[in-house]
Motif scaffolding. Sequence first.
Motif, PDB file in Angstrom:
ATOM      1  N   THR A 519       0.834  -1.119   0.381  1.00 22.45           N
ATOM      2  CA  THR A 519       0.101  -0.179  -0.090  1.00 22.45           C
ATOM      3  C   THR A 519       0.933   1.170  -0.117  1.00 22.45           C
ATOM      4  O   THR A 519       0.281   1.884  -0.376  1.00 22.45           O
ATOM      5  CB  THR A 519      -1.043  -0.417   1.197  1.00 22.45           C
ATOM      6  OG1 THR A 519       0.299   0.088   2.568  1.00 22.45           O
ATOM      7  CG2 THR A 519      -1.843  -1.148   1.491  1.00 22.45           C
ATOM      8  N   ARG A 520       2.025   1.143  -0.049  1.00 21.34           N
ATOM      9  CA  ARG A 520       3.109   1.965  -0.023  1.00 21.34           C
ATOM     10  C   ARG A 520       3.359   2.827  -1.159  1.00 21.34           C
ATOM     11  O   ARG A 520       3.768   4.345  -1.789  1.00 21.34           O
ATOM     12  CB  ARG A 520       4.175   1.865   0.996  1.00 21.34           C
ATOM     13  CG  ARG A 520       4.175   1.789   2.288  1.00 21.34           C
ATOM     14  CD  ARG A 520       5.445   0.970   3.026  1.00 21.34           C
ATOM     15  NE  ARG A 520       5.995  -0.181   2.156  1.00 21.34           N
ATOM     16  CZ  ARG A 520       7.365  -0.835   2.116  1.00 21.34           C
ATOM     17  NH1 ARG A 520       7.738  -0.087   3.194  1.00 21.34           N
ATOM     18  NH2 ARG A 520       7.283  -1.403   1.161  1.00 21.34           N
ATOM     19  N   ILE A 521       3.451   1.918  -2.713  1.00 23.08           N
ATOM     20  CA  ILE A 521       3.666   2.494  -3.831  1.00 23.08           C
ATOM     21  C   ILE A 521       2.137   2.564  -4.170  1.00 23.08           C
ATOM     22  O   ILE A 521       1.230   2.301  -4.161  1.00 23.08           O
ATOM     23  CB  ILE A 521       3.793   0.839  -3.824  1.00 23.08           C
ATOM     24  CG1 ILE A 521       5.281   0.429  -4.115  1.00 23.08           C
ATOM     25  CG2 ILE A 521       3.722   1.345  -5.635  1.00 23.08           C
ATOM     26  CD1 ILE A 521       5.747  -0.887  -4.116  1.00 23.08           C
ATOM     27  N   ALA A 522       2.137   3.805  -4.775  1.00 24.48           N
ATOM     28  CA  ALA A 522       0.782   3.931  -5.706  1.00 24.48           C
ATOM     29  C   ALA A 522       0.712   4.095  -6.735  1.00 24.48           C
ATOM     30  O   ALA A 522       2.003   3.590  -7.550  1.00 24.48           O
ATOM     31  CB  ALA A 522       0.992   5.874  -5.285  1.00 24.48           C
ATOM     32  N   THR A 523      -0.710   3.591  -7.529  1.00 29.11           N
ATOM     33  CA  THR A 523      -0.027   3.569  -9.305  1.00 29.11           C
ATOM     34  C   THR A 523      -1.278   4.545 -10.001  1.00 29.11           C
ATOM     35  O   THR A 523      -2.274   5.543  -9.469  1.00 29.11           O
ATOM     36  CB  THR A 523      -1.823   3.013  -9.022  1.00 29.11           C
ATOM     37  OG1 THR A 523      -0.390   0.988  -8.225  1.00 29.11           O
ATOM     38  CG2 THR A 523      -1.162   2.088 -10.725  1.00 29.11           C
ATOM     39  N   LEU A 524       0.019   4.964 -11.426  1.00 32.82           N
ATOM     40  CA  LEU A 524      -0.759   6.162 -11.720  1.00 32.82           C
ATOM     41  C   LEU A 524      -0.722   5.705 -13.342  1.00 32.82           C
ATOM     42  O   LEU A 524      -0.488   4.281 -14.038  1.00 32.82           O
ATOM     43  CB  LEU A 524       0.799   6.622 -11.959  1.00 32.82           C
ATOM     44  CG  LEU A 524       1.243   7.815 -10.962  1.00 32.82           C
ATOM     45  CD1 LEU A 524       2.101   8.428 -10.864  1.00 32.82           C
ATOM     46  CD2 LEU A 524      -0.048   8.308  -9.832  1.00 32.82           C
TER      47      LEU A 524
END
Length: 541
Positions: A519-524
């Motif tokens: 959950t620390r990684i954002a998706t764009l």
Amino acid sequence: MAISALQYHDATKHHFQRYARSAGYMDWANQPNPFRSWQGAAQHALPLADDPPQPTFDRLFAPAVDIAAAPLSVATLGRFLGLSLGLSAWKAAGGSRWSLRINPSSGNLHPTESHLILPPAANDLPGGVCHYHPFFHALEQRAPLPEGTWPLWQAHFGGAGFAVALTTICWRESWKYGERALRYCLLDGGHALAALGLAARLNGWRLTCLAAAGDRRIETLLGWDRIAWPDGEQEHVELLCWVATGQTATPPPRTLPETLVQPFAQLQFQGRPGRLSARAVHWPIIDQAVVATRKTSTAAPEYQPPSLPLVFPPPAESAAAVIGRRRSAVAFDPRGRIAADTFYAILDRTLPREGVPPFDAGLKAPVVDLLLFVHRVVDLPPGLYWFQRSADRPVFGGGLVAEPVQSDWPLWRLRTGDVQYEAMELSCHQEIAGRSAFAVAMLAPLRRLVARRPYLYRHLHWECGMIGQVLYLAAEAHGLRGTGIGCFFDEPVQTLLGIDDDRLQSLYHFTIGHPVEDTRIATLPPYHHLARPPDAGAARG
């Protein structure tokens, strides 16, 4: 001293006592750029379509599928490339940002490049020899078609279409993996080939690998003999495919006659390959293996996939959605279990069938079988299993006895019991191989085939990569996730099977289960960095 393909393979095996040679550290300042630009070539933007194709995932694998062939246009070509070799997302964490692609790659390093040979320019679609640039979702036009040649191409291949060549840049992988890098480049080529075949089906097109074509002829088409490559960053030819864009009763020929190639020898190519890093590190054994596995023109392989029913049908959700959300898992939840029918359906996708991508591409008869480490499948005891894709069922030692699991279906139980530790140990002690629902080792009779025809070293790895791509997508369609594993101990897999010689060798590992998301990684979104709306396509010099 020159080496053979088999000598390269033996020299790059991982052993319990030592790993294959690599740099041993990550020189981040010198990491190769994952996107190559052809500087000076005109760039033509492809549309960013917001209307995904309608076929559902199950129709991709239906032998008698009826998907109307879409006409070749800038929009349909953009959709084809976007759903095969384009970007799928961006990830961001801790001030860093990196892209993901539809076609996976070892270490997300992406050695595979793609070049197209398109019909004469019309309706905003550039013609001639072009390079696909995934970052910009654009074509870089390197040369026009030789005048008067395209009718000869259409006559030879039996109708309208275009060609796609896949090439590889070994330095992108050897930067991290050292001498073993060529293996990963070839596996990535197989993933890309499968991705192209499935994306073609979404447009109602058919992809055929020109398996008889030799490297020299493909190089002539691409103008390789006139390119000054940056030191250590040369692209090596892998394969060439024909994409038929009209309905055809029979597959096109898998040959590339010299008469189609020779006019390209006189072309004036535009652009020069951009440098990828400040300094490439040379691994002579890779260069020698590339030479050892070069292919001359041959007869096309005599193989027709069987007409098999779909024993375990896949889900019917949007195929484009499944393809677009494919990711590599980094961790699995060991509490997750999967239904036996899900397990069977995922394996069923790897069987070659007539008229079903990606294994109808026309490479050769399948020779890769699957050793399965079953951990958490409901109503199936944990243990070692064998899934037979080839025509030959091997004889095992070590007390292993093959017992059928399903009647008239090629799954065999070899031994029951907890095999989590063995799966992890053989996959370089990686936890993901044991915490998943099941893990896979792909084995092939490498020595028997490659000793006679060294170029088959490439084909065997492509077959494994194609299997891996299908496993990725089948897992996603069932709400699971997979990940390819290129690090494994080669010979201990044979020891596990009681094989005291090298008649079968492991070429690729894979594992599937319930993913644990970070959950620390954002998706764009994949193309949020481009300042153009969907369906915008304009040429840029």
